[in-house]
Design a protein around this motif. Structure first.
Motif, PDB file in Angstrom:
ATOM      1  N   ILE A 130       0.837  -1.199   0.000  1.00  0.00           N
ATOM      2  CA  ILE A 130       0.000   0.000   0.000  1.00  0.00           C
ATOM      3  C   ILE A 130       0.871   1.248   0.000  1.00  0.00           C
ATOM      4  O   ILE A 130       0.637   2.208  -0.738  1.00  0.00           O
ATOM      5  CB  ILE A 130      -0.939  -0.008   1.229  1.00  0.00           C
ATOM      6  CG1 ILE A 130      -1.936  -1.167   1.096  1.00  0.00           C
ATOM      7  CG2 ILE A 130      -1.654   1.328   1.392  1.00  0.00           C
ATOM      8  CD1 ILE A 130      -2.762  -1.433   2.326  1.00  0.00           C
TER       9      ILE A 130
ATOM     10  N   ASP B 244       2.421   1.660  -3.492  1.00  0.00           N
ATOM     11  CA  ASP B 244       1.449   2.157  -4.470  1.00  0.00           C
ATOM     12  C   ASP B 244       1.121   3.623  -4.239  1.00  0.00           C
ATOM     13  O   ASP B 244       0.951   4.388  -5.200  1.00  0.00           O
ATOM     14  CB  ASP B 244       0.160   1.319  -4.410  1.00  0.00           C
ATOM     15  CG  ASP B 244       0.355  -0.072  -5.014  1.00  0.00           C
ATOM     16  OD1 ASP B 244       1.419  -0.290  -5.647  1.00  0.00           O
ATOM     17  OD2 ASP B 244      -0.527  -0.932  -4.837  1.00  0.00           O
ATOM     18  N   CYS B 245       1.032   4.014  -2.968  1.00  0.00           N
ATOM     19  CA  CYS B 245       0.747   5.410  -2.643  1.00  0.00           C
ATOM     20  C   CYS B 245       1.885   6.304  -3.127  1.00  0.00           C
ATOM     21  O   CYS B 245       1.664   7.308  -3.797  1.00  0.00           O
ATOM     22  CB  CYS B 245       0.525   5.555  -1.136  1.00  0.00           C
ATOM     23  SG  CYS B 245       0.473   7.259  -0.566  1.00  0.00           S
TER      24      CYS B 245
ATOM     25  N   ARG C 120      -0.044   5.335  -7.587  1.00  0.00           N
ATOM     26  CA  ARG C 120      -0.956   4.326  -8.152  1.00  0.00           C
ATOM     27  C   ARG C 120      -2.201   4.113  -7.291  1.00  0.00           C
ATOM     28  O   ARG C 120      -3.087   3.349  -7.653  1.00  0.00           O
ATOM     29  CB  ARG C 120      -0.224   2.972  -8.282  1.00  0.00           C
ATOM     30  CG  ARG C 120       0.783   2.895  -9.405  1.00  0.00           C
ATOM     31  CD  ARG C 120       1.234   1.449  -9.619  1.00  0.00           C
ATOM     32  NE  ARG C 120       1.856   0.898  -8.420  1.00  0.00           N
ATOM     33  CZ  ARG C 120       3.180   0.850  -8.218  1.00  0.00           C
ATOM     34  NH1 ARG C 120       4.013   1.311  -9.133  1.00  0.00           N
ATOM     35  NH2 ARG C 120       3.675   0.342  -7.114  1.00  0.00           N
ATOM     36  N   LEU C 121      -2.224   4.755  -6.121  1.00  0.00           N
ATOM     37  CA  LEU C 121      -3.328   4.499  -5.188  1.00  0.00           C
ATOM     38  C   LEU C 121      -3.882   5.832  -4.690  1.00  0.00           C
ATOM     39  O   LEU C 121      -3.142   6.653  -4.147  1.00  0.00           O
ATOM     40  CB  LEU C 121      -2.827   3.659  -4.005  1.00  0.00           C
ATOM     41  CG  LEU C 121      -3.812   3.354  -2.884  1.00  0.00           C
ATOM     42  CD1 LEU C 121      -4.967   2.487  -3.391  1.00  0.00           C
ATOM     43  CD2 LEU C 121      -3.108   2.651  -1.724  1.00  0.00           C
TER      44      LEU C 121
ATOM     45  N   ASP D 253      -7.915   3.839  -0.903  1.00  0.00           N
ATOM     46  CA  ASP D 253      -7.094   3.400   0.221  1.00  0.00           C
ATOM     47  C   ASP D 253      -7.923   3.319   1.510  1.00  0.00           C
ATOM     48  O   ASP D 253      -7.808   2.387   2.306  1.00  0.00           O
ATOM     49  CB  ASP D 253      -5.946   4.406   0.374  1.00  0.00           C
ATOM     50  CG  ASP D 253      -4.967   3.997   1.445  1.00  0.00           C
ATOM     51  OD1 ASP D 253      -4.733   2.786   1.615  1.00  0.00           O
ATOM     52  OD2 ASP D 253      -4.426   4.897   2.119  1.00  0.00           O
TER      53      ASP D 253
ATOM     54  N   HIS E  52     -10.206   0.386   1.480  1.00  0.00           N
ATOM     55  CA  HIS E  52      -9.442  -0.820   1.798  1.00  0.00           C
ATOM     56  C   HIS E  52      -9.258  -0.934   3.322  1.00  0.00           C
ATOM     57  O   HIS E  52      -9.433  -2.007   3.906  1.00  0.00           O
ATOM     58  CB  HIS E  52      -8.091  -0.756   1.085  1.00  0.00           C
ATOM     59  CG  HIS E  52      -7.261  -2.001   1.250  1.00  0.00           C
ATOM     60  ND1 HIS E  52      -6.050  -2.164   0.647  1.00  0.00           N
ATOM     61  CD2 HIS E  52      -7.470  -3.130   1.968  1.00  0.00           C
ATOM     62  CE1 HIS E  52      -5.544  -3.347   0.970  1.00  0.00           C
ATOM     63  NE2 HIS E  52      -6.382  -3.954   1.780  1.00  0.00           N
TER      64      HIS E  52
END
Ligand code: TRP
Length: 357
Positions: free
Chosen positions: A285, A288-289, A293-294, A299, A302
């Motif tokens: 995570i 990706d952050c 990408r996130l 987030d 999730h």
């Protein structure tokens, strides 16, 4: 034949609803100790009075709320002694006796006492500076803020009694409680020096606990109003997570983010901090952050999924007790009975050592 395990004693003042900062900071640790120690966990309602004596309207309710939160977090009355301090008057008798050997200077030098007095004068001054009616402020200070009391000065003596009564050799406490524990040790030593070796000197049980930020990025604390409580419903949890502090420099969802505390985002992202505690594979995570990408909304959703399991478990345990209030009464009565039995045996020896019997 009862096994001779070391005794753990710890208490919490009934401040009301507990939050996940309390869970990760203390309760989770208490739960894990039940396997290895004979545990006494109690609600320190008399200690609450040392600063809160003027406002006791919610005290009884807060005791129950806290016990429910303990149960929700996994404390098991079948594997530990859970009780309310004021149900076991032996705490008071031992505190009186320990008070006889405790020099005033030890108490006056207690950092908590000194800090609270400083805090207090600040509160009074800021109230005056706020332009409040002087007389009203004074009245309020007298009725609510006067804590230079015998009871508050004696806080550590009562705490020593709490621990020594059960021959607690291990006390799980936070860093801030170490001076109090040191006083318990000194009081035990002094008693043993004067009357012979009766009391057990308790040792702190310090554990590594993760930092749990509040919803606004500051330390989670009731006084900041930024808590995630143990007893959130799916709805309240959603509201809190969706408005949680993330990274103010990440404006669009594909902007690269700063999940960890860093110069761009000094507090770090609260959502990420909670992922670390509740989500397996949280490292991904973060990656990706950082890579953009996130987005924060995905987030947060999730995180809500990760929280669902543990919070449902909290709710289930809590509700099964909350639905039958008499269960909590029974549990506390049973805890007090067990605690009293242990306490009476120590007090008996204390009385003998002091030639009272
Ligand atoms: N002083 C502790 C706190 O504020 C509460 C407490 C009271 C306690 N008696 C205790 C903790 C005995 C450990 C052992 O957190």
């Amino acid at each position: 034949m009862p096994d001779r395990r070391e005794v753990v004693v710890s208490g919490m003042r009934p401040t009301g609803r507990l939050h996940i900062g309390n869970h990760w900071g203390a309760l989770r640790n208490w739960v894990s100790l039940m396997d290895r120690y004979d545990c006494y966990f109690f609600v320190a309602d008399w200690h609450m009075l040392t600063t809160g004596y003027a406002d006791t309207a919610a005290l009884r309710a807060n005791v129950r709320e806290m016990v429910l939160d303990w149960l929700a977090a996994g404390l098991d009355p079948a594997r530990s002694v859970i009780f309310r301090q004021s149900d076991v008057p032996e705490h008071a008798e031992l505190a009186v006796l320990l008070g006889m050997v405790t020099p005033l200077s030890w108490l006056e030098n207690n950092p908590t006492w000194k800090e609270q007095l400083q805090e207090l004068s600040k509160t009074k001054l800021s109230k005056a500076a706020d332009g409040e009616d002087h007389k009203a402020a004074e009245g309020e200070a007298a009725s609510r803020y006067e804590i230079r009391t015998f009871g508050f000065l004696g806080y550590p003596v009562l705490q020593a009694a709490d621990i020594l009564l059960y021959r607690g050799s291990r006390v799980p406490v936070g860093q801030d409680q170490l001076p109090h524990l040191e006083l318990s040790r000194e009081i035990a030593r002094k008693f043993n020096h004067v009357y012979g070796p009766v009391l057990v000197e308790p040792q702190p049980l310090l554990t590594q606990t993760p930092k749990v930020p509040g919803t606004d990025g500051r330390k989670m604390s009731k006084s900041y109003g930024n808590t995630v409580d143990i007893y959130e419903t799916a709805d309240t949890l959603k509201a809190k997570v969706m408005s949680m502090y993330t990274d103010p420099t990440k404006i669009r969802k594909d902007d690269p983010g700063h999940p960890e505390p860093c110069p761009e985002n000094p507090p770090g992202c609260s959502v990420y901090a909670l992922h670390k505690l509740y989500t397996t594979g949280w490292e991904k995570i973060g990656e990706d952050c950082r890579a953009g990408r996130l987005g924060c909304v995905a987030d947060k959703k999730h995180l809500l999924e990760s929280l669902d399991g543990p919070f449902s478990a909290f709710r289930k345990a809590r509700e099964s007790y909350a639905a039958r209030p008499e269960k909590v009464d029974e549990l506390l009565a049973e805890g007090a009975r067990k605690a009293s039995a242990a306490a009476r045996s120590t007090l008996d020896q204390v009385r003998r050592a002091m030639r009272l019997r």
